[in-house]
Each structure stands twice: as structure tokens, then as C-alpha cells.
Design a protein around this motif. Structure first.
Motif, PDB file in Angstrom:
ATOM      1  N   THR A  39     -23.283  21.142  28.710  1.00  0.00           N
ATOM      2  CA  THR A  39     -21.822  21.051  28.827  1.00  0.00           C
ATOM      3  C   THR A  39     -21.478  19.748  29.550  1.00  0.00           C
ATOM      4  N   PRO A  40     -20.641  18.893  28.989  1.00  0.00           N
ATOM      5  CA  PRO A  40     -20.294  17.636  29.674  1.00  0.00           C
ATOM      6  C   PRO A  40     -19.263  17.865  30.772  1.00  0.00           C
ATOM      7  N   SER A  41     -19.239  16.943  31.724  1.00  0.00           N
ATOM      8  CA  SER A  41     -18.199  16.975  32.761  1.00  0.00           C
ATOM      9  C   SER A  41     -16.919  16.358  32.210  1.00  0.00           C
ATOM     10  N   ASP A  42     -15.908  16.328  33.087  1.00  0.00           N
ATOM     11  CA  ASP A  42     -14.643  15.723  32.658  1.00  0.00           C
ATOM     12  C   ASP A  42     -14.815  14.244  32.346  1.00  0.00           C
ATOM     13  N   GLN A  43     -15.798  13.579  32.975  1.00  0.00           N
ATOM     14  CA  GLN A  43     -16.014  12.154  32.743  1.00  0.00           C
ATOM     15  C   GLN A  43     -16.979  11.912  31.581  1.00  0.00           C
ATOM     16  N   GLY A  44     -17.696  12.959  31.131  1.00  0.00           N
ATOM     17  CA  GLY A  44     -18.658  12.788  30.056  1.00  0.00           C
ATOM     18  C   GLY A  44     -18.060  13.105  28.710  1.00  0.00           C
ATOM     19  N   TYR A  45     -18.920  13.071  27.686  1.00  0.00           N
ATOM     20  CA  TYR A  45     -18.467  13.421  26.349  1.00  0.00           C
ATOM     21  C   TYR A  45     -19.626  14.071  25.609  1.00  0.00           C
ATOM     22  N   ILE A  46     -19.317  14.679  24.440  1.00  0.00           N
ATOM     23  CA  ILE A  46     -20.301  15.406  23.670  1.00  0.00           C
ATOM     24  C   ILE A  46     -20.258  14.934  22.225  1.00  0.00           C
ATOM     25  N   TYR A  47     -21.415  14.871  21.593  1.00  0.00           N
ATOM     26  CA  TYR A  47     -21.520  14.497  20.185  1.00  0.00           C
ATOM     27  C   TYR A  47     -22.094  15.705  19.453  1.00  0.00           C
ATOM     28  N   VAL A  48     -21.406  16.129  18.382  1.00  0.00           N
ATOM     29  CA  VAL A  48     -21.818  17.299  17.621  1.00  0.00           C
ATOM     30  C   VAL A  48     -21.992  16.893  16.162  1.00  0.00           C
ATOM     31  N   ASP A  49     -23.148  17.302  15.579  1.00  0.00           N
ATOM     32  CA  ASP A  49     -23.432  17.089  14.170  1.00  0.00           C
ATOM     33  C   ASP A  49     -23.702  18.454  13.559  1.00  0.00           C
ATOM     34  N   SER A  50     -22.818  18.865  12.616  1.00  0.00           N
ATOM     35  CA  SER A  50     -22.916  20.211  12.056  1.00  0.00           C
ATOM     36  C   SER A  50     -23.085  20.131  10.549  1.00  0.00           C
ATOM     37  N   PHE A  51     -23.953  21.060   9.998  1.00  0.00           N
ATOM     38  CA  PHE A  51     -24.183  21.106   8.555  1.00  0.00           C
ATOM     39  C   PHE A  51     -24.304  22.567   8.152  1.00  0.00           C
ATOM     40  N   THR A  52     -23.502  22.936   7.146  1.00  0.00           N
ATOM     41  CA  THR A  52     -23.520  24.303   6.648  1.00  0.00           C
ATOM     42  C   THR A  52     -23.696  24.277   5.140  1.00  0.00           C
ATOM     43  N   GLU A  53     -24.659  25.096   4.624  1.00  0.00           N
ATOM     44  CA  GLU A  53     -24.913  25.198   3.192  1.00  0.00           C
ATOM     45  C   GLU A  53     -24.347  26.532   2.698  1.00  0.00           C
ATOM     46  N   VAL A  54     -23.496  26.456   1.649  1.00  0.00           N
ATOM     47  CA  VAL A  54     -22.819  27.628   1.104  1.00  0.00           C
ATOM     48  C   VAL A  54     -23.183  27.767  -0.365  1.00  0.00           C
ATOM     49  N   ARG A  55     -23.586  28.968  -0.770  1.00  0.00           N
ATOM     50  CA  ARG A  55     -23.883  29.277  -2.156  1.00  0.00           C
ATOM     51  C   ARG A  55     -23.131  30.539  -2.549  1.00  0.00           C
ATOM     52  N   ASP A  56     -22.418  30.416  -3.675  1.00  0.00           N
ATOM     53  CA  ASP A  56     -21.619  31.561  -4.148  1.00  0.00           C
ATOM     54  C   ASP A  56     -20.721  32.083  -3.047  1.00  0.00           C
ATOM     55  N   TYR A  57     -20.102  31.123  -2.377  1.00  0.00           N
ATOM     56  CA  TYR A  57     -19.145  31.426  -1.312  1.00  0.00           C
ATOM     57  C   TYR A  57     -19.778  32.156  -0.116  1.00  0.00           C
ATOM     58  N   VAL A  58     -21.097  32.069  -0.026  1.00  0.00           N
ATOM     59  CA  VAL A  58     -21.795  32.700   1.099  1.00  0.00           C
ATOM     60  C   VAL A  58     -22.614  31.642   1.817  1.00  0.00           C
ATOM     61  N   ALA A  59     -22.466  31.564   3.181  1.00  0.00           N
ATOM     62  CA  ALA A  59     -23.235  30.603   3.979  1.00  0.00           C
ATOM     63  C   ALA A  59     -24.694  31.039   4.013  1.00  0.00           C
ATOM     64  N   VAL A  60     -25.588  30.196   3.504  1.00  0.00           N
ATOM     65  CA  VAL A  60     -27.011  30.525   3.479  1.00  0.00           C
ATOM     66  C   VAL A  60     -27.785  29.720   4.521  1.00  0.00           C
ATOM     67  N   SER A  61     -27.171  28.662   5.084  1.00  0.00           N
ATOM     68  CA  SER A  61     -27.847  27.870   6.115  1.00  0.00           C
ATOM     69  C   SER A  61     -26.801  27.222   6.995  1.00  0.00           C
ATOM     70  N   ASP A  62     -27.091  27.198   8.297  1.00  0.00           N
ATOM     71  CA  ASP A  62     -26.159  26.594   9.246  1.00  0.00           C
ATOM     72  C   ASP A  62     -26.972  25.883  10.307  1.00  0.00           C
ATOM     73  N   GLU A  63     -26.635  24.623  10.618  1.00  0.00           N
ATOM     74  CA  GLU A  63     -27.393  23.832  11.585  1.00  0.00           C
ATOM     75  C   GLU A  63     -26.434  23.006  12.410  1.00  0.00           C
ATOM     76  N   ILE A  64     -26.585  23.061  13.746  1.00  0.00           N
ATOM     77  CA  ILE A  64     -25.718  22.320  14.667  1.00  0.00           C
ATOM     78  C   ILE A  64     -26.601  21.539  15.620  1.00  0.00           C
ATOM     79  N   LYS A  65     -26.322  20.236  15.771  1.00  0.00           N
ATOM     80  CA  LYS A  65     -27.038  19.366  16.699  1.00  0.00           C
ATOM     81  C   LYS A  65     -26.021  18.791  17.660  1.00  0.00           C
ATOM     82  N   THR A  66     -26.330  18.956  18.976  1.00  0.00           N
ATOM     83  CA  THR A  66     -25.370  18.574  20.005  1.00  0.00           C
ATOM     84  C   THR A  66     -26.031  17.633  21.000  1.00  0.00           C
ATOM     85  N   CYS A  67     -25.323  16.542  21.382  1.00  0.00           N
ATOM     86  CA  CYS A  67     -25.789  15.598  22.392  1.00  0.00           C
ATOM     87  C   CYS A  67     -24.732  15.481  23.472  1.00  0.00           C
TER      88      CYS A  67
END
Length: 696
Positions: free
Chosen positions: A211-239
Motif C-alpha cells: 500500500t503506498p503512502s500519501d506521497q507514494g504511488y502505485i502501478y497496476v497492470d491487469s489482464f482478464t481473459e473472457v470466453r463465452d462471456y465468462v472470465a477464464v483467467s485473471d491476472e493483476i500485477k502491482t508495483c
């Protein structure tokens, strides 16, 4: 539904039955199912043939499953050793499908951050109506309780209680570097202080601040794979990034021991203190791990928000079962979930020396396994402490029980106040066996279990004693002394009294008698012997005078009044026959005789001048009185001499002179000792000797 089958049952009740069956209703009284189970099937077998079969629902195929548990009732008839009838009823039960809380209009709240819902219990009117998962929280978890009470007209109609169980989310072992992900470079003036990688809602990697402080910041990279309107894979990378020089927390860990010198098996209170000595509070939680000899024994969560100067204490009980040094180690934030100013003070190690337990043993060092009834025997037992610590204030119990009576004393308890490592103590017990038979002796060290020991199986000693009927004494007497004596003299006789038996004899008499018709002096004598141990001997002496010649029977008797019960009553006397001879007499004999004779004639008148001598000897006893000796020629006395006395073996020379007015040629000269016969001699025939006077 009911199925009737008239063929023998196969190897398994759970197998497929081989017939199409006619279903018909059947009424039975099955046992009440356990909570959470329903009756699913019923089978009735008679004489190994399936007679009835029932399932809760009709099925196209006749399969019976045993998912759950079963109860069976059986009845067997046996006649003349053979089974003539066999009946078995089997009821099958399956688990109920779990219900949902929503049916009862209840719902557990969402889990707080870092926790997840692990189970719930719903109770209505004190009865469980819904239960799922865990029902009690661990030390790190917690329980949420919600209740609802329905009251109508002042009366409680319904009472509901919901308990929801929450447990911390278990984090994986993070890495400091991602294998398939790199954070982008920080902005100028910032630095990377943490990252995380979540795939399909599972934390794969984590490091540093999340969790960053008020002076810090966060970088988020998110990827979700959906097939037939159903999420089959979800991946989140946070810095997470913070300004360079940002204030960091600093966690330290310290181990405190309340028992610096514990013993094997004792509980050791251990306190682990985690402090924040840094410049800022912690943003995230972390873990403290406690190890004993390299094995992890506890994992405790340190909550987020630990301020500067604050500390968290954890108490743990440790038990070591082996003596010697043991290492206790505490680690905090070893996975580096928190970025600190000093990463080198997160471990504390202490070594505790555990003292071994005492170990008490018992062994018999003296005492007999075979005794006699009414005998007191001393037994010595050796109590040792072969352990590594002192044993204090423990009891040694002794019992001795026979078939009909107990020993004395029994039971008996002896207390030992202290016995150090390697020390030993000898205990003595004098045991009286009141009667014959078999006795069982038992000795138990630490009978009250006051001492915790290394080995509790070596504290016991038991053995068997055979007590035989008490042995009897056996008194004998041996009379010895001269068998021949001289009348009037004294002789010493010895009485040797022995005890050949197995027990002592006390206060008995020994009697001596002498003479049958003529008594000795003294005629009898008695001695009192106070005690004679087995194998003992008493020697008695008596001086006896035999007044006259003759035979004297001497007798010695031990215990003449039979006051002592003995093994052999036939060896209590001894006797000898003494022959008293008359006292010896003198024996005066003529040893040598001689003469010299001169004859002169004056005319027809002859004159004989005679010189004669003889030597006498005493061949017998001393002659204490005087006696006379004389010499004669054909009856005429030549001379007579008085001898004052003559000792035994001594000689006496006698000479005489005489003048006779005759011619003595052809006459006989007689030499006579004890001429008046005043001396009583053993031989009176050697007192006279004769010589024929012959002259040329």
C-alpha cells in the motif's frame, strides 16, 4: 420402494442385483439416523438369500451404494453346533446435502481484509439447523455472532443465533524478484518499495509494501481473459513506489525466557517481543515465526499499523524431551513483506540448557529367597538415581503378602528426602514371616509419583519368598575321658554338647551320672545352658574320683527332661564304662646273695665264721614302712636287718656276720626279705632265696 428377490446374495451388498424387480411399498422401523444423515436404503437377507430390498427413490437400475454408514441387525440360530437359520437387516444412511443460509434469511458479513470466511453455524431454538465448514476459530481467527429473537405477546417464539468463522488468508512464500514480471522504472525521485502478483485470485508473489503512502504511488497492470462471456483467467500485477528517503519502520524481535534452567518434560514459558524501532508505522501486517531446534513451532500474525515504539508480545509454551542444549529462534518478517531501515535485526536466537530428569531404580542387594516360618530376615535394597537431576521427597513402599498372612511389617513406607544424580541409598527392612508358605514381596520407588522421571518402568521390584516350617534344634552330647583308672584316684571327663539342628535351643540341662552300685565322687552333676545356636558347641568338664576297684558306668544326657523339641530325640545321651583297678602293691625281691665262710677245728670241735650279704629290690609300688630281712642257716639265724622303706625300683644292700660252733658245710643258707611278712606285696613268692654251703 420394495424389491423382492429370490436368489442368493452375491459377494457384496453394494453390487448390482441381477433381476428386474417389482417395486411395492413396505413399512419398516429403521434406527434413527445420526445428525446430518438420511436413510437411503434397506436390505433384508435370510439364510444368505436377499428377500427384501428398498431404496428411497425408484431407480431404473438396481444399484445399492454404501456412501455414508450402515447399521445391521442379525439373528443366528445354532442347533447341535450347526447354523440352521440366519437373518440380517441392513440399513444404509447417506449424508444430507448442506443447506444454504439464504433459506433462513441469514448471511455472514464479508470477510475483512486479510481474512476469509471458513464456516458457519446457525442455531434455532437451541438446535443446530445449518452447519458448514469450521465451527470454531483458531487462535489467529475470530468469530462473528449475530442473533435474532422473535417475541410475540411477551413470549419468545423463535431464537436464532448465527456464528461465522473467519481465518487469516494464508500467504504464499514470496520471492524478492518476480520470475515473469518486472516493474517499470520509478519516476525521478522515487524508488520501488514493493510488488505483488495475483493470478486467478491467488497471490503468487509478493514483496515489500503493498500500500503506498500519501506521497507514494502505485502501478497496476491487469489482464482478464473472457470466453463465452465468462472470465477464464485473471491476472493483476502491482508495483508500489515511494519518494527516495521515505521514513521506514524497523521491526526487531527479542526472546525472553522465564525458566532459564528447565528440565526435560517441563513446560518452558517463552515470550517473543516484536518492536517497531523505526521512523514510521507499519502499513501491512507480517509474520513472526518461532523455531525450536530448527523446527517451526508457531507462526503469529503481526497486525498492520504497528506504530513507532509499540510492541507486540506473543506467549508460547515449549517442552523439550531430551536433555542438553536446545536452540530457540524467533524470526520476524523474514519474507520481507515490510521494507525496513534495518533488515539485519529480524532474528533473535537463544540457547537453553535442558536438564535431564532423575531416574530412580531399585535392586535387592541382600536377603534370602528361602526362609523359615517365625524367622526374621533382614533385606537390603539399593535405591539409585541414574538420572541427571535430583529427586526430592519421594516414598519407597514395601509390601509383603503371603497366602494366609502378611509379613510384619507390611505395608511399610520409607521416605528419602533427597537423592542426587549418581547417588544411592541403602534401605533396610527386617521382615518377620509368621507362618510357612509363599510370600510375595514388592518394592516400589516413588510410589506416590512425586518425581517425574526419565524412565518410569524401572521403579518396581518384585520377588517371591518360600517360607518353610521352622527348623528344630538337635542336641547331642559326647562323653570322653579315660576308660581305665586306678581305684582311689581321680580322672577328668569332658562333656561336649553340640546343636546340630537349624534353630537355637534355650535353657536346657545337661546331666552327668557315675556308678551303678558303687557311686563315684561326685555321683552326679547338672549344668544349665542358657542358649546354643545352630552349629554351636558347649564344653563341660568334671573331675571324678573312683573310691574302689570295679566297673563304673558313666552317663551324660542332654535335655533329660525333654523340654526342647528336637529333630532327633535319640542322640541326646552318651555313656562309657570305666574300669577301676586296685591300687599297685610293692614287690620286694632278692636280687643277689653271697657268703664267705671260714671253719676252724680245735680238736674235734668246729667253729664256723660266717659273712653273708644280699641285695633286695622293690619291683612294685613304694614301701612307705620299715620291714625286716634276715639270713638263716638251717633255721639258725645268722642275722637280721631292718630296712626303713624302699621306693619303687630301688635296691638295698644288706650284709651280716655271725659265728656258729658247728661245721656248716652241707647246710643251706636262706635269705629272707620281709621276714615278718608285714608288707602286702603283689608277689609273695620272690622274697626267699637259698644257697647250699659248699666248701672245698
Amino acid at each position: 420402494m420394495m424389491a423382492r428377490i429370490g436368489r442368493p446374495l452375491g459377494d457384496s451388498l453394494g453390487g448390482r442385483l441381477p433381476y428386474t424387480v417389482i417395486i411395492e411399498p413396505v413399512k419398516k422401523s429403521p434406527p434413527k439416523p445420526a445428525p446430518g444423515y438420511n436413510l437411503s436404503a434397506y436390505i433384508y437377507v435370510k439364510n444368505w438369500t436377499v428377500i427384501e430390498w428398498w431404496t428411497a427413490k425408484p431407480k431404473n437400475e438396481t444399484w445399492i451404494t454404501l456412501d455414508g454408514y450402515k447399521l445391521s441387525r442379525s439373528k443366528v440360530t445354532v442347533e447341535q453346533g450347526q447354523i440352521t437359520s440366519n437373518e440380517i437387516e441392513t440399513y444404509l444412511y447417506e449424508k444430507e446435502k448442506p443447506k444454504r443460509l439464504e433459506k433462513f434469511e441469514f448471511k455472514c458479513p464479508a470477510a475483512p481484509e486479510g481474512f476469509e470466511l471458513k464456516g458457519w453455524v446457525l442455531v434455532k431454538n437451541y438446535q443446530v439447523v445449518e452447519m458448514h465448514g469450521k465451527t470454531t476459530p483458531s487462535a489467529a481467527g475470530f468469530e462473528y455472532i449475530e442473533s435474532k429473537t422473535v417475541v410475540k405477546e411477551g413470549v419468545v417464539r423463535e431464537d436464532w443465533v448465527l456464528g461465522c468463522i473467519y481465518e487469516p488468508i494464508k500467504r504464499p512464500l514470496p520471492q524478492k524478484k518476480a520470475e515473469k514480471f518486472d516493474c517499470p522504472p520509478p519516476k525521478p525521485g522515487y524508488e520501488l518499495v514493493g510488488y505483488s502478483h495475483v493470478k486467478d485470485f491467488v497471490l503468487v508473489e509478493a514483496w515489500g509494501e503493498q500500500t503506498p503512502s500519501d506521497q507514494g504511488y502505485i502501478y497496476v497492470d491487469s489482464f482478464t481473459e473472457v470466453r463465452d462471456y465468462v472470465a477464464v483467467s485473471d491476472e493483476i500485477k502491482t508495483c508500489v513506489y515511494e519518494p527516495i528517503g521515505w521514513k521506514k519502520p524497523d521491526l526487531t524481535v527479542e526472546i525472553m525466557l522465564e525458566a532459564p534452567a528447565p528440565k526435560v518434560g517441563e513446560s518452558i514459558p517463552v515470550t517473543v517481543i516484536v518492536r517497531n524501532v523505526g521512523e514510521s508505522a507499519t502499513r501491512d501486517g507480517t509474520l513472526m515465526k518461532l523455531y525450536a531446534d530448527g523446527k517451526r513451532v508457531a507462526v503469529k500474525e503481526i497486525p498492520a499499523g504497528l506504530k513507532v515504539g509499540e510492541e507486540v508480545r506473543f506467549d508460547q509454551e515449549l517442552v523439550f524431551m531430551e536433555p542438553g542444549p536446545h536452540e530457540i529462534k524467533a524470526e520476524v518478517d523474514t519474507l520481507d513483506w515490510i521494507v525496513e531501515t534495518n533488515e539485519m535485526n529480524n532474528v533473535d536466537t537463544v540457547t537453553v540448557s535442558v536438564t535431564g530428569l532423575p531416574d530412580l531404580t531399585i535392586e535387592l542387594i541382600s536377603g534370602r529367597y528361602q526362609v523359615f516360618a517365625t524367622e526374621t530376615v533382614k533385606y537390603e535394597f539399593l535405591v539409585k538415581n541414574v538420572g541427571e537431576d535430583h529427586a526430592y521427597n519421594f516414598t519407597v513402599s514395601f509390601t509383603c503378602k503371603g497366602e494366609y498372612a502378611s509379613c510384619i511389617p507390611s505395608p511399610q513406607s520409607l521416605t528419602i528426602s533427597s537423592l542426587g544424580p549418581g547417588e544411592e541409598k541403602v534401605l533396610e527392612v527386617n521382615v518377620f514371616f509368621p507362618s510357612d508358605g509363599v510370600y510375595h514381596l514388592e518394592v516400589l520407588v516413588d510410589s506416590e509419583e512425586a518425581v517425574t522421571e526419565k524412565d518410569e518402568e524401572n521403579n518396581y521390584l518384585a520377588f517371591m519368598i518360600s517360607a518353610f516350617p521352622p527348623p528344630l534344634p538337635d542336641l547331642t552330647v559326647d562323653l570322653s575321658g579315660p576308660h581305665t583308672v586306678t581305684a582311689g584316684e581321680s580322672a577328668t571327663y569332658t562333656l561336649r554338647v553340640r546343636n546340630l539342628g537349624g534353630s537355637s535351643a534355650h535353657d536346657f540341662t545337661v546331666k552327668f551320672t557315675c556308678g551303678e552300685y558303687v557311686s563315684c565322687n561326685p555321683p552326679s552333676k547338672s549344668w544349665l545352658i542358657q542358649s546354643l545356636e545352630p552349629g554351636g558347641e558347649a564344653v563341660l568338664e568334671i573331675e571324678v574320683t573312683f573310691p574302689s576297684a570295679g566297673e563304673y558306668p558313666l552317663t551324660a544326657v542332654v535335655d533329660p527332661d525333654n523340654v526342647i523339641e528336637e529333630e532327633d530325640e535319640g542322640n541326646n545321651h552318651d555313656s562309657i564304662l570305666v574300669l577301676a583297678s586296685p591300687p599297685p602293691l610293692p614287690d620286694i625281691a632278692i636280687r643277689q646273695a653271697a657268703y664267705e665262710i671260714t671253719i676252724q677245728y680245735v680238736g674235734e670241735v668246729a667253729t664256723s665264721y660266717i659273712y653273708a650279704n644280699m641285695t633286695i629290690i622293690n619291683l612294685g609300688a613304694d614301701v612307705d614302712q620299715s620291714f625286716k630281712c634276715k639270713i638263716t642257716i638251717d633255721g639258725s639265724t645268722v642275722g637280721e636287718v631292718t630296712v626303713p622303706g624302699l621306693e619303687s625300683g630301688k635296691s638295698y644292700f644288706i650284709e651280716m656276720q655271725a659265728t656258729l660252733p658247728i661245721d656248716v658245710r652241707g647246710m643251706r643258707m636262706r635269705y629272707i626279705a620281709d621276714s615278718e611278712n608285714v608288707i602286702e606285696e603283689s608277689n609273695e613268692n620272690n622274697n626267699v632265696g637259698e644257697l647250699l654251703i659248699e666248701m672245698d
